[in-house]
Design a protein around this motif. Structure first.
Motif, PDB file in Angstrom:
ATOM      1  N   THR A  74     -12.107  36.114  12.331  1.00 25.17           N
ATOM      2  CA  THR A  74     -13.224  35.204  12.582  1.00 25.17           C
ATOM      3  C   THR A  74     -13.249  34.907  14.081  1.00 25.17           C
ATOM      4  O   THR A  74     -12.288  35.214  14.791  1.00 25.17           O
ATOM      5  N   VAL A  75     -14.345  34.314  14.587  1.00 28.45           N
ATOM      6  CA  VAL A  75     -14.284  33.825  15.964  1.00 28.45           C
ATOM      7  C   VAL A  75     -13.159  32.799  16.021  1.00 28.45           C
ATOM      8  O   VAL A  75     -12.726  32.254  14.996  1.00 28.45           O
ATOM      9  N   TYR A  76     -12.684  32.545  17.241  1.00 27.58           N
ATOM     10  CA  TYR A  76     -11.458  31.758  17.378  1.00 27.58           C
ATOM     11  C   TYR A  76     -11.621  30.343  16.824  1.00 27.58           C
ATOM     12  O   TYR A  76     -10.672  29.752  16.324  1.00 27.58           O
ATOM     13  N   ARG A  77     -12.815  29.768  16.896  1.00 32.78           N
ATOM     14  CA  ARG A  77     -12.986  28.405  16.377  1.00 32.78           C
ATOM     15  C   ARG A  77     -13.147  28.366  14.868  1.00 32.78           C
ATOM     16  O   ARG A  77     -13.217  27.273  14.283  1.00 32.78           O
ATOM     17  N   GLU A 101     -21.745  23.940  15.259  1.00 35.74           N
ATOM     18  CA  GLU A 101     -21.677  25.070  16.191  1.00 35.74           C
ATOM     19  C   GLU A 101     -20.902  24.718  17.458  1.00 35.74           C
ATOM     20  O   GLU A 101     -20.184  25.538  18.007  1.00 35.74           O
ATOM     21  N   ASN A 102     -21.035  23.488  17.906  1.00 38.93           N
ATOM     22  CA  ASN A 102     -20.476  23.110  19.212  1.00 38.93           C
ATOM     23  C   ASN A 102     -19.393  22.038  19.167  1.00 38.93           C
ATOM     24  O   ASN A 102     -18.686  21.857  20.146  1.00 38.93           O
ATOM     25  N   ASP A 271     -14.792  23.326  23.453  1.00 41.17           N
ATOM     26  CA  ASP A 271     -14.858  24.638  24.128  1.00 41.17           C
ATOM     27  C   ASP A 271     -13.510  25.010  24.744  1.00 41.17           C
ATOM     28  O   ASP A 271     -13.023  26.126  24.602  1.00 41.17           O
ATOM     29  N   GLU A 274     -10.941  25.950  22.191  1.00 43.02           N
ATOM     30  CA  GLU A 274     -11.084  27.326  21.700  1.00 43.02           C
ATOM     31  C   GLU A 274     -10.522  28.335  22.708  1.00 43.02           C
ATOM     32  O   GLU A 274      -9.877  29.316  22.338  1.00 43.02           O
ATOM     33  N   GLN A 275     -10.752  28.066  23.994  1.00 44.19           N
ATOM     34  CA  GLN A 275     -10.201  28.966  25.019  1.00 44.19           C
ATOM     35  C   GLN A 275      -8.685  28.962  24.977  1.00 44.19           C
ATOM     36  O   GLN A 275      -8.027  29.987  25.161  1.00 44.19           O
ATOM     37  N   LEU A 276      -8.133  27.799  24.717  1.00 44.16           N
ATOM     38  CA  LEU A 276      -6.685  27.695  24.608  1.00 44.16           C
ATOM     39  C   LEU A 276      -6.195  28.363  23.317  1.00 44.16           C
ATOM     40  O   LEU A 276      -5.200  29.093  23.317  1.00 44.16           O
ATOM     41  N   ALA A 278      -7.346  30.864  21.966  1.00 42.62           N
ATOM     42  CA  ALA A 278      -7.381  32.317  22.174  1.00 42.62           C
ATOM     43  C   ALA A 278      -6.051  32.842  22.682  1.00 42.62           C
ATOM     44  O   ALA A 278      -5.700  33.996  22.427  1.00 42.62           O
ATOM     45  N   LEU A 282      -4.806  32.771  18.498  1.00 38.81           N
ATOM     46  CA  LEU A 282      -6.116  33.373  18.223  1.00 38.81           C
ATOM     47  C   LEU A 282      -6.994  32.513  17.314  1.00 38.81           C
ATOM     48  O   LEU A 282      -8.102  32.138  17.683  1.00 38.81           O
ATOM     49  N   ARG A 283      -6.510  32.225  16.116  1.00 38.34           N
ATOM     50  CA  ARG A 283      -7.321  31.477  15.149  1.00 38.34           C
ATOM     51  C   ARG A 283      -6.406  30.940  14.047  1.00 38.34           C
ATOM     52  O   ARG A 283      -5.280  31.402  13.901  1.00 38.34           O
TER      53      ARG A 283
END
Lengths: 405, 405
Positions: A74-77, A101-102, A271, A274-276, A278, A282-283
């Motif tokens: 999945t996306v990281y978030r 979403e955010n 945000d 999520e960068q962290l 990664a 990852l997830r």
């Protein structure tokens, strides 16, 4: 000593909940005999006694078999449809609008959420206010990110209607340049709930001094005796860009084995989290994420019955402790009690080691929650009732062996 | 800009593998038309095309149902009997003695292992040597822990018998005070394997200059064409206290959805990694951990057949790319190819965005692996063969639209 040794000395996890199996007991001198009985581990809840939400495993299997690759990666978030579902449920539960979403991220446990939020806020030298007593990881996170601890007292034994936070001390810290405030509500380890008045005033101070706040509401679904729980985010006092709320299904819902947590709040901080994430892991486990669909979606009465069962265990343990002259505040939410040991010749850390050795009862020493709690121990009473009662009777007996006359 | 913004700008994950779904494409001007075909995501392997180890899910269910609480809550480094099993298998695989009690930790994915190892070694200002190109997270970890990057060139296009590391540059860095060296073998993204001579010399330099090393051997089970793989730890050149090796079942074995990784090596560093794990995510997912018993325990021929199937896809894609004048090194291990785009009017980041939009083909831009790789893209060819071949044909056509005449 090199700086990295300093940092890791502060992180020492040997006495942390769940790590007792790795302790070395050789040096302790014992009084009294061994007390027979089944091992009871009060350092965390027993998911054999209070089982995970029904059908959680079925849903995991569905994710693996029917969704497959899209669930694994999945996306990281976190997977979009799961974030949407969770955001709706948490909006309704917390009285807070959440943009899936955010403003929301799925993490490996609430510990993962706490780590990412702290990492997204704290830079070396930052002053960070924490509560004493509070969850042991909060202070360790501040050390790891090289912030400076600013402790605020919670006089949790004192008040029936308030948690007991020293708001004057909190404001002094904010005046003194504190940039981040981290606290749990319900408080871990004492099980007290902050009053609406306290939460309102905390919010007002955060706004006035432009502080970032992480509020850990992990245990906020399991509230006893009609106590009112106030979500800081729901008051709309703290600006949206300054607050992250953390929650997850690891405790009351017994889903800890799936490692799932959620953080929601400020878009810019989510945000960064999520960068962290990664580079951290990852997830959250892909197949595990789908189990969040079972959360806040339990069978009728499941939650009510669970709370009632915990209330009964709480009452029985409180009665035993009070009979034996342990001072203890009545848990208002969650599954922790945090009694004071009555005048022993040993501190709580040695008591915890001895208790494990003599009576196979595992508790967490109070010093995990602040250096001042040398005479306290924490118990998670989400246990088989009969075994828990027997274990607390053994605990009280062992304390008796070490009482100062 | 505050320091924390600087740190997070470096961590930008928008172009990271798997995050493409969250990109904004509005600003790109397209040439040529849309190319029909099924979406193929080369940013990671397709676990629907190459499924997880058989019975992995059964074993997860067994852990949940039969073991229950003891599987949900393990010590932070992972359940003892699983560490014992994994240590035995990895000792045999890597030719390295591993003490399961002190020298091994189970983590949430190999990403988790890499994060913990880097966090246990790097303090602000430390010089850290990394390879260019190499796994994108290595450089991001150095930024996050406020180390200083010391890049070492890998001339991966050059040599049939070597990976192409510039050993002179590496030694210059070590002389210049580098304290930690992080690299992947097989190299991600190029798929080259370091020769025994290269690994021996790397080991000699690490010993001579007393450097710590993290070697990421994630793809070391999937080796093609009889290429010899040399485990750095097996040579007994690097002192035991200076080396951490990372491996996991997320790639070749398709178990990524369970989030499992392993690190083994220096006791003191493994201890720190566990202390860090205690505040990062507590532990790898409890029920997931048991799936490690299926690892290195696959059905007869499963691994051989998997490698052969990947070799066939690799060969077909290499043929297509070379026919179309993309320069590309033959993958020696793992599932990555890292071709150079032939003289386009756009760089790899815009090419990746355009390719996704025009042809529904997802690749990872070379700049994720080092700032100098503006003309390269990475593909994970662990895919359905037919779809992958069709997608690479579309990729080559789209590249044609943007060729400089």
């Amino acid at each position: 000593m090199s700086p990295i040794n300093d940092i890791f000395d502060e992180l020492n996890a040997d006495l942390a909940p769940g790590q007792e199996k790795r302790l070395n007991f050789d040096e302790i001198e014992l009084k009294g005999g061994h007390l027979p009985g089944e091992t009871v581990d009060f350092s965390h809840g027993d998911v054999d006694a209070f089982e995970p939400i029904p059908e959680a495993l079925d849903n995991f299997n569905h994710g693996y078999k029917e969704i497959g690759a899209a669930q694994a990666y999945t996306v990281y978030r976190g997977r979009e449809d799961i974030r949407l579902d969770v955001a709706e449920k948490l909006s309704s539960f917390s009285g807070t609008a959440i943009d899936y979403e955010n403003e929301l991220i799925i993490t490996p446990g609430t510990q993962g959420a706490l780590f990412l939020a702290a990492g997204a806020m704290i830079t070396p030298g930052d002053k960070v206010a924490i509560i004493e007593p509070d969850y042991y990881a909060n202070r360790k996170l501040v050390h790891f990110f090289r912030g400076e601890l600013y402790p605020v007292t919670l006089d949790y034994m004192g008040h029936g209607d308030k948690a007991g936070i020293d708001l004057k001390q909190l404001e002094d810290g904010f005046k003194d340049g504190v940039s981040t405030f981290i606290f749990s509500n319900p408080n871990n380890p004492s099980g007290v709930v902050y009053s609406k008045g306290e939460i309102t005033e905390i919010g007002r101070l955060i706004k006035k001094y432009d502080v970032n706040v992480i509020v850990d509401e992990l245990y906020s679904r399991q509230v006893f005796d009609g106590r009112i729980f106030t979500h800081l985010s729901s008051l709309n006092i703290v600006p949206r860009e300054n607050i992250i709320t953390i929650i997850g299904p690891s405790k009351t819902e017994s889903l800890s084995g799936f490692r799932l947590g959620v953080a929601y709040g400020a878009k810019a901080i989510i945000d960064r989290m999520e960068q962290l994430q990664a580079i951290v892991s990852l997830r959250a486990g892909g197949y595990s994420q789908i189990v969040l669909k079972n959360w806040f979606n339990e069978p009728d009465h499941w939650m009510i019955e669970r709370i009632e069962a915990h209330r009964e265990i709480r009452n029985e343990l409180l009665r035993l402790f009070r009979e034996a002259d342990f001072e203890v505040r009545t848990t208002e939410a969650g599954s922790y009690i945090f009694p004071r040991l009555p005048g022993l010749s040993i501190d709580c850390e040695n008591f915890a080691k001895i208790l494990n050795k003599q009576a196979k009862v595992i508790v967490t020493p109070g010093t995990q929650f602040g250096p001042g709690f040398k005479d306290s121990i924490r118990l998670n009473f989400s246990q088989d009732k009969e075994k828990a009662v027997d274990a607390v009777k053994r605990l009280i007996k062992v304390a008796g062996f070490y009482k100062v006359e």
